[in-house]
Design a protein around this motif. Structure first.
Motif, PDB file in Angstrom:
ATOM      1  N   THR A  27      65.208  44.588  -4.002  1.00 38.48           N
ATOM      2  CA  THR A  27      64.364  44.553  -5.195  1.00 38.48           C
ATOM      3  C   THR A  27      64.506  45.845  -5.986  1.00 38.48           C
ATOM      4  N   TRP A  28      64.683  45.700  -7.270  1.00 43.45           N
ATOM      5  CA  TRP A  28      64.804  46.811  -8.223  1.00 43.45           C
ATOM      6  C   TRP A  28      66.032  47.695  -7.968  1.00 43.45           C
ATOM      7  N   ALA A  29      66.961  47.257  -7.157  1.00 43.22           N
ATOM      8  CA  ALA A  29      68.184  48.036  -6.949  1.00 43.22           C
ATOM      9  C   ALA A  29      69.016  48.066  -8.229  1.00 43.22           C
ATOM     10  N   LEU A  30      69.573  49.254  -8.538  1.00 45.68           N
ATOM     11  CA  LEU A  30      70.356  49.431  -9.775  1.00 45.68           C
ATOM     12  C   LEU A  30      69.589  48.928 -11.001  1.00 45.68           C
ATOM     13  N   TYR A  31      68.287  49.121 -10.992  1.00 45.21           N
ATOM     14  CA  TYR A  31      67.408  48.582 -12.041  1.00 45.21           C
ATOM     15  C   TYR A  31      67.788  49.067 -13.437  1.00 45.21           C
ATOM     16  N   SER A  32      68.086  50.366 -13.589  1.00 44.89           N
ATOM     17  CA  SER A  32      68.301  50.966 -14.912  1.00 44.89           C
ATOM     18  C   SER A  32      69.750  50.922 -15.381  1.00 44.89           C
ATOM     19  N   ASN A  33      70.637  50.455 -14.532  1.00 45.29           N
ATOM     20  CA  ASN A  33      72.063  50.447 -14.877  1.00 45.29           C
ATOM     21  C   ASN A  33      72.323  49.652 -16.152  1.00 45.29           C
ATOM     22  N   THR A  34      73.046  50.270 -17.085  1.00 46.37           N
ATOM     23  CA  THR A  34      73.393  49.588 -18.329  1.00 46.37           C
ATOM     24  C   THR A  34      74.890  49.299 -18.383  1.00 46.37           C
ATOM     25  N   MET A  35      75.707  50.352 -18.220  1.00 48.42           N
ATOM     26  CA  MET A  35      77.146  50.157 -18.319  1.00 48.42           C
ATOM     27  C   MET A  35      77.929  50.796 -17.176  1.00 48.42           C
ATOM     28  N   GLY A  36      77.233  51.286 -16.173  1.00 52.94           N
ATOM     29  CA  GLY A  36      77.926  51.787 -14.986  1.00 52.94           C
ATOM     30  C   GLY A  36      78.689  50.664 -14.305  1.00 52.94           C
ATOM     31  N   ALA A  74      67.561  58.971  -8.215  1.00 51.68           N
ATOM     32  CA  ALA A  74      67.508  59.621  -9.520  1.00 51.68           C
ATOM     33  C   ALA A  74      68.860  59.696 -10.223  1.00 51.68           C
ATOM     34  N   ASN A  75      69.907  59.245  -9.567  1.00 52.26           N
ATOM     35  CA  ASN A  75      71.241  59.336 -10.154  1.00 52.26           C
ATOM     36  C   ASN A  75      71.304  58.608 -11.492  1.00 52.26           C
ATOM     37  N   THR A  76      71.834  59.307 -12.507  1.00 56.40           N
ATOM     38  CA  THR A  76      71.971  58.692 -13.833  1.00 56.40           C
ATOM     39  C   THR A  76      73.437  58.479 -14.185  1.00 56.40           C
ATOM     40  N   SER A  77      74.206  59.571 -14.183  1.00 53.68           N
ATOM     41  CA  SER A  77      75.614  59.460 -14.575  1.00 53.68           C
ATOM     42  C   SER A  77      76.568  60.038 -13.538  1.00 53.68           C
ATOM     43  N   SER A 109      72.291  49.033  -1.890  1.00 52.83           N
ATOM     44  CA  SER A 109      71.625  48.167  -0.923  1.00 52.83           C
ATOM     45  C   SER A 109      70.334  48.835  -0.463  1.00 52.83           C
ATOM     46  N   GLY A 110      69.220  48.236  -0.832  1.00 54.57           N
ATOM     47  CA  GLY A 110      67.929  48.799  -0.470  1.00 54.57           C
ATOM     48  C   GLY A 110      66.992  48.805  -1.660  1.00 54.57           C
ATOM     49  N   HIS A 111      65.701  48.798  -1.374  1.00 57.48           N
ATOM     50  CA  HIS A 111      64.678  48.809  -2.423  1.00 57.48           C
ATOM     51  C   HIS A 111      64.837  50.028  -3.325  1.00 57.48           C
ATOM     52  N   ARG A 112      65.028  49.791  -4.606  1.00 60.51           N
ATOM     53  CA  ARG A 112      65.192  50.841  -5.626  1.00 60.51           C
ATOM     54  C   ARG A 112      66.361  51.785  -5.357  1.00 60.51           C
ATOM     55  N   ALA A 113      67.341  51.340  -4.625  1.00 58.91           N
ATOM     56  CA  ALA A 113      68.557  52.141  -4.458  1.00 58.91           C
ATOM     57  C   ALA A 113      69.280  52.252  -5.799  1.00 58.91           C
ATOM     58  N   LEU A 114      69.764  53.477  -6.123  1.00 56.27           N
ATOM     59  CA  LEU A 114      70.414  53.732  -7.418  1.00 56.27           C
ATOM     60  C   LEU A 114      69.546  53.244  -8.579  1.00 56.27           C
ATOM     61  N   TYR A 115      68.252  53.399  -8.435  1.00 56.30           N
ATOM     62  CA  TYR A 115      67.283  52.871  -9.402  1.00 56.30           C
ATOM     63  C   TYR A 115      67.498  53.400 -10.817  1.00 56.30           C
ATOM     64  N   SER A 116      67.738  54.718 -10.956  1.00 54.16           N
ATOM     65  CA  SER A 116      67.811  55.348 -12.276  1.00 54.16           C
ATOM     66  C   SER A 116      69.209  55.364 -12.871  1.00 54.16           C
ATOM     67  N   ASN A 117      70.181  54.891 -12.127  1.00 54.38           N
ATOM     68  CA  ASN A 117      71.571  54.930 -12.590  1.00 54.38           C
ATOM     69  C   ASN A 117      71.735  54.156 -13.899  1.00 54.38           C
ATOM     70  N   SER A 147      68.486  45.997 -16.050  1.00 56.55           N
ATOM     71  CA  SER A 147      68.834  46.535 -17.369  1.00 56.55           C
ATOM     72  C   SER A 147      70.319  46.435 -17.694  1.00 56.55           C
ATOM     73  N   ASN A 148      71.109  45.969 -16.753  1.00 57.56           N
ATOM     74  CA  ASN A 148      72.563  45.905 -16.972  1.00 57.56           C
ATOM     75  C   ASN A 148      72.890  45.044 -18.195  1.00 57.56           C
ATOM     76  N   THR A 149      73.712  45.606 -19.079  1.00 60.42           N
ATOM     77  CA  THR A 149      74.120  44.864 -20.279  1.00 60.42           C
ATOM     78  C   THR A 149      75.618  44.561 -20.250  1.00 60.42           C
ATOM     79  N   ILE A 150      76.437  45.618 -20.137  1.00 59.98           N
ATOM     80  CA  ILE A 150      77.887  45.419 -20.185  1.00 59.98           C
ATOM     81  C   ILE A 150      78.602  45.958 -18.951  1.00 59.98           C
ATOM     82  N   GLY A 151      77.851  46.465 -17.982  1.00 61.31           N
ATOM     83  CA  GLY A 151      78.472  46.961 -16.755  1.00 61.31           C
ATOM     84  C   GLY A 151      79.139  45.840 -15.972  1.00 61.31           C
TER      85      GLY A 151
END
Length: 222
Positions: free
Chosen positions: A139-148, A178-181, A154-162, A127-131
């Protein structure tokens, strides 16, 4: 080789085009390699690009020194430079982002203008756009990151919700899941700091350490 491949070329040199409409609009771009239908089809003056795969680097106009391997890899890139995309639809939406590396299907898929990111694994940094300056391994690591920025996962779904959290380090499957911000957190071990959402300056060593911490600050678990 192929229908209308390199058909617009005027003074470009040392180009190779294999596939229908590959390097179709190239006029003066040089040292490009396009293998696959519509590969580098919009390129006009971009140089030293390599596109292997159907519609790879299809939208590139003036971007230079890009490597795209896989169908629709770096598909939307227009002026971005020095990117490497390996895997179908990797760096698919990248337009002006530069110096990114994406290895894996749909890795860095949504990136538009983010720079200096590294994504290894299917849908990593999806999901990274401008980060900028993020590293995702798994796989799926930092999946939700947009601008972080400046996160390492490192790891499956690590920092997934960030999404916007920055300066976090997560080593282990589902670490800081679950980390977001939250920012400046360090999690080493599977599911460590799993439920952390906005907590800051936490350090967790060991599987499931600080598992239930959500918004707590400056905790250390070893």
């Amino acid at each position: 080789n192929g229908i209308q491949s390199l058909s617009s070329n005027t003074d470009g040199e040392n180009n190779v085009a294999n596939g229908s409409y590959s390097l179709l609009h190239n006029t003066s771009g040089s040292n490009n390699v396009a293998n696959g239908a519509n590969a580098l089809s919009s390129n006009t003056i971009g140089y030293r690009n390599v596109a292997n795969g159907y519609h790879s680097l299809s939208s590139n106009t003036t971007g230079n020194n890009n490597i795209a391997n896989g169908g629709y890899s770096l598909y939307s890139n227009t002026t971005g430079t020095d990117n490497v995309a390996n895997g179908d639809q990797s760096l698919f939406n990248n337009t002006t982002g530069s110096e990114n590396i994406a290895n894996g299907e749909q890795s860095l898929y949504s990136n538009t203008s983010g720079n200096n990111n590294v994504a290894n694994g299917s849908k990593s940094l999806y999901s990274n756009t401008i980060g900028n300056n993020n590293v995702a391994n798994g796989t799926w690591a930092l999946y939700s990151n947009t601008m972080g920025e400046q996160n390492v996962a490192s790891g499956h779904r690590a920092l997934y919700s960030n999404t916007t959290g920055s300066y976090n380090v997560a080593n282990g499957d589902h670490s800081l899941y679950a980390n977001t911000s939250g920012y400046y957190n360090v999690a080493n071990g599977n599911s460590s700091l799993y439920k952390n959402t906005t907590g800051l300056y936490n350090v967790a060593y060991g599987a499931s350490s600080l598992l239930n911490n959500t918004t707590g600050i400056s905790n250390t678990a070893i």
